[in-house]
Design an enzyme around this catalytic site. Sequence first.
Site, short mmCIF file in Angstrom:
data_model
loop_
_atom_site.label_atom_id
_atom_site.label_comp_id
_atom_site.label_asym_id
_atom_site.label_seq_id
_atom_site.Cartn_x
_atom_site.Cartn_y
_atom_site.Cartn_z
N ASP A 87 38.99 123.86 -83.76
CA ASP A 87 38.05 122.98 -83.06
C ASP A 87 36.87 123.77 -82.48
O ASP A 87 37.05 124.84 -81.89
CB ASP A 87 38.75 122.26 -81.91
CG ASP A 87 39.82 121.28 -82.38
OD1 ASP A 87 40.42 121.53 -83.44
OD2 ASP A 87 40.06 120.30 -81.67
N HIS A 89 33.93 121.66 -80.99
CA HIS A 89 33.59 120.74 -79.91
C HIS A 89 32.24 121.02 -79.24
O HIS A 89 32.13 120.99 -78.02
CB HIS A 89 34.70 120.72 -78.87
CG HIS A 89 35.87 119.88 -79.27
ND1 HIS A 89 35.78 118.53 -79.52
CD2 HIS A 89 37.18 120.21 -79.51
CE1 HIS A 89 36.96 118.05 -79.87
NE2 HIS A 89 37.83 119.06 -79.89
N ASP A 115 36.56 118.65 -85.84
CA ASP A 115 36.15 118.51 -84.44
C ASP A 115 34.97 119.43 -84.12
O ASP A 115 35.04 120.32 -83.27
CB ASP A 115 37.33 118.77 -83.50
CG ASP A 115 38.22 117.54 -83.32
OD1 ASP A 115 38.03 116.56 -84.08
OD2 ASP A 115 39.10 117.55 -82.45
N ASP A 118 31.50 116.46 -79.79
CA ASP A 118 32.10 115.90 -78.57
C ASP A 118 32.53 117.00 -77.60
O ASP A 118 32.85 118.12 -77.98
CB ASP A 118 33.30 115.00 -78.87
CG ASP A 118 32.88 113.66 -79.45
OD1 ASP A 118 31.71 113.26 -79.23
OD2 ASP A 118 33.70 113.01 -80.11
N ARG A 119 32.53 116.62 -76.34
CA ARG A 119 32.95 117.48 -75.23
C ARG A 119 31.89 118.50 -74.82
O ARG A 119 31.49 118.57 -73.69
CB ARG A 119 34.27 118.20 -75.52
CG ARG A 119 35.46 117.30 -75.70
CD ARG A 119 35.80 116.61 -74.42
NE ARG A 119 37.09 115.93 -74.48
CZ ARG A 119 37.57 115.21 -73.46
NH1 ARG A 119 36.89 115.09 -72.35
NH2 ARG A 119 38.74 114.61 -73.59
N ASN A 147 39.57 114.31 -85.87
CA ASN A 147 39.61 112.97 -85.27
C ASN A 147 38.32 112.62 -84.52
O ASN A 147 38.02 111.45 -84.29
CB ASN A 147 40.82 112.83 -84.33
CG ASN A 147 40.79 113.79 -83.18
OD1 ASN A 147 40.73 115.02 -83.38
ND2 ASN A 147 40.85 113.29 -81.96
N HIS A 148 37.54 113.64 -84.14
CA HIS A 148 36.28 113.36 -83.46
C HIS A 148 35.14 113.07 -84.44
O HIS A 148 34.05 112.71 -83.99
CB HIS A 148 35.90 114.51 -82.52
CG HIS A 148 36.66 114.48 -81.24
ND1 HIS A 148 36.16 113.97 -80.06
CD2 HIS A 148 37.93 114.88 -80.95
CE1 HIS A 148 37.07 114.07 -79.10
NE2 HIS A 148 38.16 114.62 -79.63
N HIS A 197 43.54 118.89 -90.11
CA HIS A 197 43.13 118.89 -88.70
C HIS A 197 44.29 118.61 -87.76
O HIS A 197 44.52 119.36 -86.81
CB HIS A 197 42.02 117.86 -88.44
CG HIS A 197 41.62 117.84 -86.99
ND1 HIS A 197 40.89 118.86 -86.42
CD2 HIS A 197 41.89 116.97 -85.98
CE1 HIS A 197 40.71 118.61 -85.14
NE2 HIS A 197 41.31 117.47 -84.84
N ARG A 244 49.26 110.18 -77.92
CA ARG A 244 47.83 109.95 -78.09
C ARG A 244 47.51 108.50 -78.43
O ARG A 244 46.36 108.07 -78.34
CB ARG A 244 47.28 110.83 -79.22
CG ARG A 244 47.35 112.33 -78.97
CD ARG A 244 46.79 113.06 -80.17
NE ARG A 244 46.93 114.51 -80.12
CZ ARG A 244 46.00 115.35 -79.65
NH1 ARG A 244 44.89 114.87 -79.15
NH2 ARG A 244 46.20 116.65 -79.67
N HIS A 271 43.34 120.76 -83.50
CA HIS A 271 43.60 119.50 -82.81
C HIS A 271 44.17 119.62 -81.40
O HIS A 271 44.01 118.71 -80.60
CB HIS A 271 44.53 118.66 -83.68
CG HIS A 271 44.67 117.21 -83.29
ND1 HIS A 271 43.59 116.43 -82.94
CD2 HIS A 271 45.76 116.41 -83.21
CE1 HIS A 271 44.01 115.20 -82.67
NE2 HIS A 271 45.32 115.17 -82.83
#
Length: 342
Positions: A87, A89, A115, A118-119, A147-148, A197, A244, A271
Amino acid sequence: MAASQRTKAVRSDHDHGFAAHNPTSGSPLSLRLSHPLLPVKEWIEKLKASKKLDESEVQKLCDLAKPLFDKEANVEPVPLPCTIVGDIHGQWYDLQEVFELAGWPPETHFVFLGDYVDRGYFSVECVSLVVALKIAYPDKVHLIRGNHESRQITQVYGFYDECLRKYGTPTVWKYFVELFDLIPLGILVDDSMFCVHGGLSPAVTTLDGIDKLDRRQEVPHEGPICDLIWSDPDDRVGWGVSPRGAGYTFGEGITLEWSSTNNVSLTVRAHQLMMEGFKWTHKDKLLTLFSAPNYSYRCGNRAAIMKVTGTSKDEVEVIAFDAATRPNDGPTMGRRTPDYFL
């Protein structure tokens, strides 16, 4: 069916204006860009200088990347050696640290586990750079979907808001999420190291089964595509309900059965935040790799990447690293995003 028996996608770089080998050059991997793709090199240099691409440049970037991703298999075969990255991010300065540690393509062959957004404060720059590198070096940079990389998640955890803040409209966000629908679900390194992932799925138990899925869609809320992107390993036996709310948890026996059925020596996934950056589990048949140090600028974790020269544990080198020094240039956030599962 053994992994080596799978039907592999046949790719031609010449279809996209690239020549991977120029016998008259000093480097066997020298890049030659045909005229329509000439801006890609300029975009990479612009991004290296920490400058975002213009909206029109992002549109061209995604248009050039779409056919590259679309022709790849759901589980794309990749040769050795390679460096695997978890990841990211949107943590721009930490992504630069990855390249400092591992080198840049084409000298280094990269596999990114998803990923990208995001974040962090620099999702636009991070995803733009890895996609631009994919266009420039299609056989030296491989991406899979996290997943992002979805419409729903990016509207909650920062990427959508970042695009609005930096461009004034959601158009750039739309370009990227349409591209995300085409990104492969997995990578198979040297016919025996499976990269994904999230994790495994009770709905698909073979690599050939994954290749038969229709990935070109928004990430579903359930089913095998959702599971591959969202699932997590667990200490419990068998399959379990994921906290989740998407995917499953899977125990050691599931991983061992998957490995045996598919002739897989190791499954590498991302992940999950790991405080040391990585974690071996399930009798060393599963490795979690997380490459965003001090995740969300507050978790205090280390990060890791993995250099792979072979597919056994003694032929991989996990390199842990700390968060890079970054200037105090993060934006003032209008609202705090939910904690989700850090």
